[in-house]
Design a protein around this motif. Structure first.
Motif, PDB file in Angstrom:
ATOM      1  N   ILE A   1     102.689  41.075  63.582  1.00 48.49           N
ATOM      2  CA  ILE A   1     101.753  42.065  63.062  1.00 48.49           C
ATOM      3  C   ILE A   1     102.022  42.239  61.579  1.00 48.49           C
ATOM      4  O   ILE A   1     103.150  42.508  61.168  1.00 48.49           O
ATOM      5  N   GLN A   2     100.989  42.031  60.804  1.00 46.72           N
ATOM      6  CA  GLN A   2     101.066  42.222  59.359  1.00 46.72           C
ATOM      7  C   GLN A   2     100.634  43.644  59.080  1.00 46.72           C
ATOM      8  O   GLN A   2      99.520  44.047  59.444  1.00 46.72           O
ATOM      9  N   MET A   3     101.505  44.406  58.449  1.00 48.98           N
ATOM     10  CA  MET A   3     101.222  45.809  58.177  1.00 48.98           C
ATOM     11  C   MET A   3     101.100  46.009  56.666  1.00 48.98           C
ATOM     12  O   MET A   3     102.086  45.811  55.940  1.00 48.98           O
ATOM     13  N   ASN A   4      99.917  46.349  56.224  1.00 47.09           N
ATOM     14  CA  ASN A   4      99.650  46.568  54.803  1.00 47.09           C
ATOM     15  C   ASN A   4      99.353  48.032  54.533  1.00 47.09           C
ATOM     16  O   ASN A   4      99.061  48.799  55.451  1.00 47.09           O
ATOM     17  N   SER A   5      99.421  48.390  53.275  1.00 47.09           N
ATOM     18  CA  SER A   5      99.107  49.763  52.851  1.00 47.09           C
ATOM     19  C   SER A   5      99.848  50.776  53.711  1.00 47.09           C
ATOM     20  O   SER A   5      99.243  51.743  54.211  1.00 47.09           O
ATOM     21  N   LEU A   6     101.119  50.562  53.871  1.00 49.27           N
ATOM     22  CA  LEU A   6     101.904  51.405  54.766  1.00 49.27           C
ATOM     23  C   LEU A   6     101.954  52.842  54.267  1.00 49.27           C
ATOM     24  O   LEU A   6     102.025  53.105  53.053  1.00 49.27           O
ATOM     25  N   LYS A   7     101.921  53.753  55.217  1.00 53.18           N
ATOM     26  CA  LYS A   7     101.948  55.180  54.927  1.00 53.18           C
ATOM     27  C   LYS A   7     103.227  55.790  55.505  1.00 53.18           C
ATOM     28  O   LYS A   7     103.856  55.206  56.402  1.00 53.18           O
ATOM     29  N   LEU A   8     103.555  56.962  55.002  1.00 55.30           N
ATOM     30  CA  LEU A   8     104.751  57.644  55.497  1.00 55.30           C
ATOM     31  C   LEU A   8     104.700  57.809  57.015  1.00 55.30           C
ATOM     32  O   LEU A   8     105.715  57.667  57.705  1.00 55.30           O
ATOM     33  N   GLU A   9     103.504  58.077  57.514  1.00 57.62           N
ATOM     34  CA  GLU A   9     103.357  58.332  58.948  1.00 57.62           C
ATOM     35  C   GLU A   9     103.463  57.069  59.801  1.00 57.62           C
ATOM     36  O   GLU A   9     103.432  57.147  61.025  1.00 57.62           O
ATOM     37  N   ASP A  10     103.586  55.914  59.170  1.00 50.05           N
ATOM     38  CA  ASP A  10     103.821  54.684  59.925  1.00 50.05           C
ATOM     39  C   ASP A  10     105.296  54.511  60.271  1.00 50.05           C
ATOM     40  O   ASP A  10     105.658  53.615  61.038  1.00 50.05           O
ATOM     41  N   SER A  11     106.136  55.345  59.710  1.00 45.48           N
ATOM     42  CA  SER A  11     107.570  55.264  59.993  1.00 45.48           C
ATOM     43  C   SER A  11     107.816  55.539  61.476  1.00 45.48           C
ATOM     44  O   SER A  11     107.366  56.547  62.018  1.00 45.48           O
ATOM     45  N   ALA A  12     108.537  54.628  62.110  1.00 44.57           N
ATOM     46  CA  ALA A  12     108.790  54.747  63.549  1.00 44.57           C
ATOM     47  C   ALA A  12     109.638  53.569  63.997  1.00 44.57           C
ATOM     48  O   ALA A  12     109.827  52.603  63.238  1.00 44.57           O
ATOM     49  N   VAL A  13     110.109  53.665  65.214  1.00 44.81           N
ATOM     50  CA  VAL A  13     110.678  52.487  65.861  1.00 44.81           C
ATOM     51  C   VAL A  13     109.527  51.766  66.542  1.00 44.81           C
ATOM     52  O   VAL A  13     108.769  52.375  67.304  1.00 44.81           O
ATOM     53  N   TYR A  14     109.399  50.494  66.255  1.00 41.34           N
ATOM     54  CA  TYR A  14     108.322  49.682  66.815  1.00 41.34           C
ATOM     55  C   TYR A  14     108.880  48.809  67.936  1.00 41.34           C
ATOM     56  O   TYR A  14     109.902  48.137  67.765  1.00 41.34           O
ATOM     57  N   TYR A  15     108.160  48.810  69.058  1.00 42.97           N
ATOM     58  CA  TYR A  15     108.563  48.045  70.227  1.00 42.97           C
ATOM     59  C   TYR A  15     107.484  47.036  70.582  1.00 42.97           C
ATOM     60  O   TYR A  15     106.314  47.399  70.661  1.00 42.97           O
ATOM     61  N   CYS A  16     107.872  45.791  70.812  1.00 42.99           N
ATOM     62  CA  CYS A  16     106.897  44.852  71.356  1.00 42.99           C
ATOM     63  C   CYS A  16     106.978  44.905  72.876  1.00 42.99           C
ATOM     64  O   CYS A  16     108.041  45.171  73.450  1.00 42.99           O
ATOM     65  N   ALA A  17     105.854  44.677  73.499  1.00 45.47           N
ATOM     66  CA  ALA A  17     105.768  44.789  74.949  1.00 45.47           C
ATOM     67  C   ALA A  17     104.702  43.842  75.481  1.00 45.47           C
ATOM     68  O   ALA A  17     103.763  43.488  74.763  1.00 45.47           O
TER      69      ALA A  17
ATOM     70  N   GLY B   1     111.720  44.692  60.906  1.00 45.21           N
ATOM     71  CA  GLY B   1     111.687  46.072  60.433  1.00 45.21           C
ATOM     72  C   GLY B   1     112.512  46.238  59.175  1.00 45.21           C
ATOM     73  O   GLY B   1     113.265  45.363  58.773  1.00 45.21           O
ATOM     74  N   GLY B   2     112.344  47.377  58.533  1.00 41.98           N
ATOM     75  CA  GLY B   2     113.098  47.643  57.331  1.00 41.98           C
ATOM     76  C   GLY B   2     112.561  48.829  56.577  1.00 41.98           C
ATOM     77  O   GLY B   2     111.734  49.590  57.091  1.00 41.98           O
ATOM     78  N   LEU B   3     113.018  48.952  55.355  1.00 41.38           N
ATOM     79  CA  LEU B   3     112.616  50.050  54.470  1.00 41.38           C
ATOM     80  C   LEU B   3     111.605  49.525  53.465  1.00 41.38           C
ATOM     81  O   LEU B   3     111.839  48.493  52.824  1.00 41.38           O
ATOM     82  N   VAL B   4     110.506  50.234  53.333  1.00 38.62           N
ATOM     83  CA  VAL B   4     109.455  49.814  52.412  1.00 38.62           C
ATOM     84  C   VAL B   4     108.835  51.058  51.785  1.00 38.62           C
ATOM     85  O   VAL B   4     108.785  52.124  52.418  1.00 38.62           O
ATOM     86  N   GLN B   5     108.378  50.916  50.568  1.00 35.38           N
ATOM     87  CA  GLN B   5     107.725  52.039  49.901  1.00 35.38           C
ATOM     88  C   GLN B   5     106.298  52.209  50.405  1.00 35.38           C
ATOM     89  O   GLN B   5     105.658  51.235  50.835  1.00 35.38           O
TER      90      GLN B   5
ATOM     91  N   THR C   1     112.475  47.870  66.656  1.00 37.16           N
ATOM     92  CA  THR C   1     112.860  47.577  65.281  1.00 37.16           C
ATOM     93  C   THR C   1     112.352  48.732  64.417  1.00 37.16           C
ATOM     94  O   THR C   1     111.209  49.162  64.564  1.00 37.16           O
ATOM     95  N   LEU C   2     113.211  49.208  63.552  1.00 40.07           N
ATOM     96  CA  LEU C   2     112.904  50.421  62.795  1.00 40.07           C
ATOM     97  C   LEU C   2     112.129  50.098  61.525  1.00 40.07           C
ATOM     98  O   LEU C   2     112.541  49.252  60.729  1.00 40.07           O
ATOM     99  N   VAL C   3     111.039  50.813  61.346  1.00 40.68           N
ATOM    100  CA  VAL C   3     110.257  50.737  60.114  1.00 40.68           C
ATOM    101  C   VAL C   3     110.334  52.093  59.441  1.00 40.68           C
ATOM    102  O   VAL C   3     109.984  53.108  60.047  1.00 40.68           O
ATOM    103  N   THR C   4     110.791  52.100  58.218  1.00 40.37           N
ATOM    104  CA  THR C   4     110.883  53.335  57.452  1.00 40.37           C
ATOM    105  C   THR C   4     110.066  53.185  56.179  1.00 40.37           C
ATOM    106  O   THR C   4     110.321  52.271  55.383  1.00 40.37           O
ATOM    107  N   VAL C   5     109.085  54.058  56.020  1.00 41.69           N
ATOM    108  CA  VAL C   5     108.244  54.040  54.832  1.00 41.69           C
ATOM    109  C   VAL C   5     108.646  55.222  53.961  1.00 41.69           C
ATOM    110  O   VAL C   5     108.623  56.367  54.421  1.00 41.69           O
ATOM    111  N   SER C   6     109.010  54.930  52.744  1.00 42.76           N
ATOM    112  CA  SER C   6     109.471  55.975  51.833  1.00 42.76           C
ATOM    113  C   SER C   6     108.433  56.265  50.760  1.00 42.76           C
ATOM    114  O   SER C   6     107.606  55.412  50.423  1.00 42.76           O
ATOM    115  N   SER C   7     108.517  57.458  50.211  1.00 40.15           N
ATOM    116  CA  SER C   7     107.551  57.859  49.168  1.00 40.15           C
ATOM    117  C   SER C   7     108.013  57.408  47.788  1.00 40.15           C
ATOM    118  O   SER C   7     109.143  57.000  47.596  1.00 40.15           O
TER     119      SER C   7
END
Length: 125
Positions: free
Chosen positions: A81-97, A9-13, A119-125
């Motif tokens: 999980i490869q996450m591309n074209s991230l959007k603001l609304e993808d910001s969340a804590v992600y849990y594997c289960a 997780g982390g901060l991404v634009q 793990t925290l994912v933060t998508v910034s504008s």
């Protein structure tokens, strides 16, 4: 003892990419479904993407289809999980289960007996 260790997780634009990984250990079951839930502040936890232990079948929530790709490397006991074209609304804590003895990927939370720390994912504008 089943253990799931999420990372990546982390901060991404917005528009950027991020890869989350989940290292798994202690499985005593041959079949399972493994994947990711996420929870944004003030929202319910939702199923994002899941994959069968064989890797043959996957599930994606509609909002991530075409942008996220899940994979499972049994040899390395690692799901990613490869996450591309991230959007603001993808910001969340992600849990594997993991859902033991389940063969079809499903977002039904009640089936997932084992959870990793988020793990925290933060998508910034």
């Amino acid at each position: 003892e089943v253990q799931l260790q999420a990372s990546g997780g982390g901060l991404v634009q917005a528009g950027g990419s991020l890869t989350l990984s989940c290292a798994a250990s202690g499985f005593t079951f041959d079949d399972y479904v493994i994947g990711w839930f996420r929870q944004a502040p003030g929202k319910e936890r939702e199923g994002v993407s899941f994959i069968s232990s064989s890797g043959g079948t996957t599930y994606y929530v509609d909002s991530v289809k075409g942008r996220f790709t899940i994979s499972n490397d049994n040899a390395k006991n690692m799901m990613s999980i490869q996450m591309n074209s991230l959007k603001l609304e993808d910001s969340a804590v992600y849990y594997c289960a993991v859902a033991p003895w389940i063969t079809s990927p499903t977002p039904s939370m009640a089936l997932y007996n084992y959870w990793g720390r988020g793990t925290l994912v933060t998508v910034s504008s």
